[in-house]
Design a protein around this motif. Structure first.
Motif, mmCIF file in Angstrom:
data_model
loop_
_atom_site.group_PDB
_atom_site.id
_atom_site.type_symbol
_atom_site.label_atom_id
_atom_site.label_comp_id
_atom_site.label_asym_id
_atom_site.label_seq_id
_atom_site.Cartn_x
_atom_site.Cartn_y
_atom_site.Cartn_z
ATOM 1 N N ILE A 23 3.134 3.627 -0.817
ATOM 2 C CA ILE A 23 2.198 3.679 -1.937
ATOM 3 C C ILE A 23 2.882 3.186 -3.209
ATOM 4 O O ILE A 23 2.355 2.330 -3.926
ATOM 5 C CB ILE A 23 1.627 5.101 -2.111
ATOM 6 N N LYS A 24 4.075 3.709 -3.508
ATOM 7 C CA LYS A 24 4.803 3.307 -4.709
ATOM 8 C C LYS A 24 5.136 1.819 -4.683
ATOM 9 O O LYS A 24 5.033 1.134 -5.702
ATOM 10 C CB LYS A 24 6.073 4.138 -4.869
ATOM 11 N N SER A 41 -5.402 1.534 4.597
ATOM 12 C CA SER A 41 -4.929 2.889 4.896
ATOM 13 C C SER A 41 -4.355 3.605 3.675
ATOM 14 O O SER A 41 -4.294 4.837 3.661
ATOM 15 C CB SER A 41 -3.879 2.848 6.014
ATOM 16 N N ILE A 42 -3.943 2.870 2.640
ATOM 17 C CA ILE A 42 -3.383 3.500 1.437
ATOM 18 C C ILE A 42 -4.068 3.028 0.154
ATOM 19 O O ILE A 42 -3.667 3.421 -0.938
ATOM 20 C CB ILE A 42 -1.855 3.264 1.333
ATOM 21 N N LYS A 43 -5.088 2.225 0.284
ATOM 22 C CA LYS A 43 -5.751 1.617 -0.874
ATOM 23 C C LYS A 43 -6.230 2.648 -1.890
ATOM 24 O O LYS A 43 -6.015 2.490 -3.091
ATOM 25 C CB LYS A 43 -6.913 0.745 -0.418
ATOM 26 N N GLU A 47 -4.892 2.815 -5.760
ATOM 27 C CA GLU A 47 -5.821 2.677 -6.880
ATOM 28 C C GLU A 47 -5.780 3.889 -7.806
ATOM 29 O O GLU A 47 -5.854 3.752 -9.022
ATOM 30 C CB GLU A 47 -7.230 2.427 -6.364
ATOM 31 N N LYS A 48 -5.625 5.079 -7.220
ATOM 32 C CA LYS A 48 -5.538 6.295 -8.028
ATOM 33 C C LYS A 48 -4.305 6.248 -8.937
ATOM 34 O O LYS A 48 -4.389 6.544 -10.123
ATOM 35 C CB LYS A 48 -5.464 7.521 -7.116
ATOM 36 N N LEU A 49 -3.159 5.842 -8.398
ATOM 37 C CA LEU A 49 -1.938 5.751 -9.212
ATOM 38 C C LEU A 49 -2.075 4.661 -10.266
ATOM 39 O O LEU A 49 -1.604 4.842 -11.398
ATOM 40 C CB LEU A 49 -0.727 5.465 -8.328
ATOM 41 N N LEU A 50 -2.672 3.550 -9.924
ATOM 42 C CA LEU A 50 -2.856 2.483 -10.909
ATOM 43 C C LEU A 50 -3.714 2.972 -12.082
ATOM 44 O O LEU A 50 -3.420 2.673 -13.231
ATOM 45 C CB LEU A 50 -3.487 1.254 -10.251
#
Length: 56
Positions: A23-24, A41-43, A47-50
């Motif tokens: 993710i990072k 699978s990690i989108k 997007e939440k972190l962005l």
């Protein structure tokens, strides 16, 4: 978008990366290169972190 070869050389995905590492990596990748889409699978997590970091 074109491949940012220098960024990729300097920021290798760790072997057997954990979900958090993936993710990072993809968050940084989206900001620096984005030559390919984030895996489904990690989108949502990427997007939440962005959004948290104000990059969208």
């Amino acid at each position: 978008m074109a491949l940012n070869r220098e960024w990729h050389r300097a920021h290798r995905m760790p072997l057997q990366a954990t979900r958090e590492q993936r993710i990072k990596w993809h968050v940084a990748h989206a900001a620096a290169c984005a030559c390919r889409p984030v895996p489904d699978s990690i989108k949502a997590d990427v997007e939440k972190l962005l959004k948290l970091h104000g990059k969208t």
